[in-house]
Motif scaffolding. Structure first.
Motif, short mmCIF file in Angstrom:
data_model
loop_
_atom_site.label_atom_id
_atom_site.label_comp_id
_atom_site.label_asym_id
_atom_site.label_seq_id
_atom_site.Cartn_x
_atom_site.Cartn_y
_atom_site.Cartn_z
N HIS A 32 -4.67 10.24 -2.79
CA HIS A 32 -3.87 9.48 -1.81
C HIS A 32 -2.51 9.05 -2.33
O HIS A 32 -1.61 8.73 -1.56
CB HIS A 32 -4.63 8.23 -1.37
N ARG A 353 -6.71 3.94 -1.08
CA ARG A 353 -5.93 4.04 0.16
C ARG A 353 -4.78 3.05 0.18
O ARG A 353 -3.67 3.38 0.58
CB ARG A 353 -6.82 3.80 1.38
N VAL A 354 -5.03 1.80 -0.24
CA VAL A 354 -3.92 0.83 -0.21
C VAL A 354 -2.89 1.18 -1.30
O VAL A 354 -1.68 1.04 -1.07
CB VAL A 354 -4.38 -0.65 -0.32
N GLU A 357 -0.54 3.73 -0.15
CA GLU A 357 0.41 3.26 0.85
C GLU A 357 1.72 2.79 0.19
O GLU A 357 2.72 2.56 0.87
CB GLU A 357 -0.25 2.10 1.62
N LYS A 359 5.08 3.16 -1.29
CA LYS A 359 6.03 4.28 -1.17
C LYS A 359 7.17 4.23 -2.17
O LYS A 359 7.90 5.20 -2.33
CB LYS A 359 6.62 4.31 0.27
N GLN A 365 4.68 -4.59 -4.25
CA GLN A 365 3.73 -3.86 -3.39
C GLN A 365 2.35 -3.78 -4.02
O GLN A 365 1.34 -3.73 -3.33
CB GLN A 365 4.26 -2.45 -3.14
N ALA A 369 -1.11 -4.74 -2.27
CA ALA A 369 -2.23 -3.79 -2.21
C ALA A 369 -3.50 -4.43 -2.78
O ALA A 369 -4.57 -4.37 -2.17
CB ALA A 369 -1.88 -2.53 -3.00
N ARG A 430 -8.42 0.85 7.25
CA ARG A 430 -7.32 0.45 8.16
C ARG A 430 -7.15 -1.06 8.16
O ARG A 430 -6.03 -1.57 8.20
CB ARG A 430 -7.60 0.94 9.59
N LEU A 433 -5.22 -1.87 5.15
CA LEU A 433 -3.81 -1.48 5.31
C LEU A 433 -3.08 -2.47 6.22
O LEU A 433 -1.93 -2.83 5.99
CB LEU A 433 -3.72 -0.06 5.88
N HIS A 437 0.21 -4.65 5.28
CA HIS A 437 1.47 -4.64 6.04
C HIS A 437 1.81 -6.02 6.57
O HIS A 437 2.98 -6.39 6.62
CB HIS A 437 1.41 -3.61 7.16
#
Ligand SMILES: Cc1cc2nc3c(=O)[nH]c(=O)nc-3n(C[C@H](O)[C@H](O)[C@H](O)COP(=O)(O)OP(=O)(O)OC[C@H]3O[C@@H](n4cnc5c(N)ncnc54)[C@H](O)[C@@H]3O)c2cc1C
Length: 447
Positions: A32, A353-354, A357, A359, A365, A369, A430, A433, A437
């Motif tokens: 991921h 997954r987190v 995310e 980027k 970040q 996460a 999700r 995530l 966010h």
């Protein structure tokens, strides 16, 4: 909040420990994460990846989490897992999860006789059990040539972690150290990383649960002589007073995995939680059990005795985007729900997954996460610890209000699984995530 911690070099993540949890996380990050943003490296204390020669059963939630980590992991598991037998239940095709039997004479009038069937638990899980070492090998095969890819170092026992402005320094017992951006502890129930995360606060020591377990393998032909043909086909749970046994076939039905739990015990072996045992030890502890059980135990090849320890609920699994905990080091439980390794795999699915995310290589970040992972994982994994203890009491006829009332035992056996089995791992990711966010938005709004 801006990208104060942003840099052009990838975020270096040290994964401490290469058991099922650490390897799952590494595979998840490789699948991921963007290698320009996240650079994982796994440090294992042993000189090679190694698991014990015993079986491990996976519940449907764990199998789905493997897919969420990497479909290739799910496929590899599918190749080696033993299949559950099917049954028609009121016109519906189900898989047999477990056949439940009485392991000794019932006490009191009208009680079951040794080896009476108590019930059957069904679910929708086609694939179940694997040999641990074989599963770990399959995971390792999925890594790119790890030396070339600079992904793994062996013989690296983490002894200390220090947080400072430049990052986190991880020290190893061979005198070397590494500076990284964050450390993820996957170092099992005796975790060094957990102790460092909670330094100066409440200490979270694993507690002895009053139970230990004999663990060993038996060739299937011998095992069927003791328990009958069902041993070669079914996951079997055998109940008794102050103890219980779990058996299931592994290695495509060639070997029987046997775990015999003995309750109301002391653990006089200090810091050694796994000790060599003899068949005679096991027979002494199970002397009141029925002949098939004693015969089975007499066949155990090189049995070990495992002290069963679990962890009190930790207040957090993370510290400032610098340290995070996964698997047994965060939430070691007794094995009565067969869910510990599955929880480590779920943890790895969510955390990878987190992390995927992120980027830009930005430490802020990482904090988001880790916080999102902690928010969705802590309650669920700690519930496993408490429910698993209760489950053990049910199997040992010691659950308050149930005891050895077989009607009540039967009713309770099939319940309280759904919350584990039915997890929608994609929705769970999700949710994490979303939290990540959300904290981002809140962070942006802050002065
Ligand atoms: C009797 C029994 C039966 C079980 N059956 C099941 C089952 O059927 N299904 C299920 O889902 N779960 C089961 N479990 C639970 C499961 O075994 C654990 O939850 C799982 O193995 C935890 O994986 P982990 O990677 O978090 O930790 P571990 O497997 O403990 O791995 C930790 C790794 O970290 C390394 N390490 C330790 N300290 C350091 C350090 N300081 N520096 C570097 N490396 C370090 C170790 O060498 C090891 O490789 C069972 C447990 C027991 C005791």
């Amino acid at each position: 909040m801006g990208d104060a911690g942003a840099s052009k070099t990838p975020l270096k993540i040290a994964i401490i420990g290469g058991g099922i949890g650490g390897l799952s996380l590494l595979l998840g990050i490789l699948n991921h994460g963007d290698p320009r943003v996240i650079q994982p490296h796994l440090y294992e204390a042993a000189l090679a990846f190694a698991e014990i020669g015993a079986g491990v059963g996976f519940l449907p939630n764990a199998v789905r989490a493997m897919y969420a980590i990497d479909p290739k992991l799910h496929e590899a598991y599918g190749r080696i897992a033993d299949e559950a037998p099917r049954a028609d239940v009121n016109g519906q095709q189900k898989y047999v999860f477990s056949k439940v039997y009485m392991g000794m004479e019932g006490r009191g009038s009208g009680m079951a006789k040794a080896f009476d069937e108590i019930g059957t638990v069904y679910n929708d899980n086609k694939l179940r059990n694997v040999h641990r070492a074989v599963f770990l090998d399959e995971m390792v095969k999925l890594l790119p040539n790890s030396l070339e890819a600079d992904l793994v170092s062996f013989g690296k026992r983490c002894t200390d972690i220090r947080i400072h402005d430049a990052g986190v320094t991880v020290a190893f017992s061979d005198g070397t150290s590494e500076i990284v951006d964050a450390v993820i502890g996957c170092d099992g129930v005796k975790s060094v990383v957990r102790n460092i995360l909670h330094q100066g606060q409440e200490k979270y020591e694993p507690c002895f649960t009053g139970n230990y377990a004999y663990r060993g393998l038996v060739p299937i032909e011998d095992a069927t002589e003791a328990l009958g043909e069902i041993a070669a086909v079914h996951h079997i749970l055998i109940l008794g007073y102050g103890g219980h046994l779990v058996t299931f076939p592994i290695k495509q039905g060639k070997t029987l995995n046997v775990v015999a739990f003995h309750g109301r015990s002391d653990w006089p072996h200090g810091n050694s939680w796994v000790v060599r045992a003899t068949v005679e030890d096991a027979l002494e502890d199970f002397k009141d059990w029925s002949e098939p059980i004693k015969k089975l135990l007499s066949l155990l090849q090189r049995p070990d005795k495992w002290g069963l320890f679990d962890l009190p609920p930790l207040k957090t699994y993370t510290l400032d985007g610098r340290i995070c905990l996964l698997g047994d080091c965060a939430h070691a439980s007794t094995p009565h729900q067969g869910a510990g390794a599955g929880m480590a795999i779920e943890d790895a699915a969510v955390l990878s997954r987190v992390l995927g995310e992120i980027k830009t290589p930005d430490r802020v970040q990482l904090t988001r996460a880790f916080a999102a992972y902690d928010a969705v994982r802590r309650d669920r994994t700690q519930k496993v610890v408490t429910r698993s203890r209760t489950r053990g009491m049910l199997y040992d006829f010691e659950l308050s209000g149930v005891g050895d009332d077989l009607e009540k035992v039967r009713d309770t056996l099939s319940t309280q699984w759904d919350w584990i089995w039915d997890l929608d791992i994609d929705a769970h990711c999700r949710e994490a995530l979303g939290i990540m966010h959300q904290t981002h938005m809140v962070g942006n709004d802050s002065p």
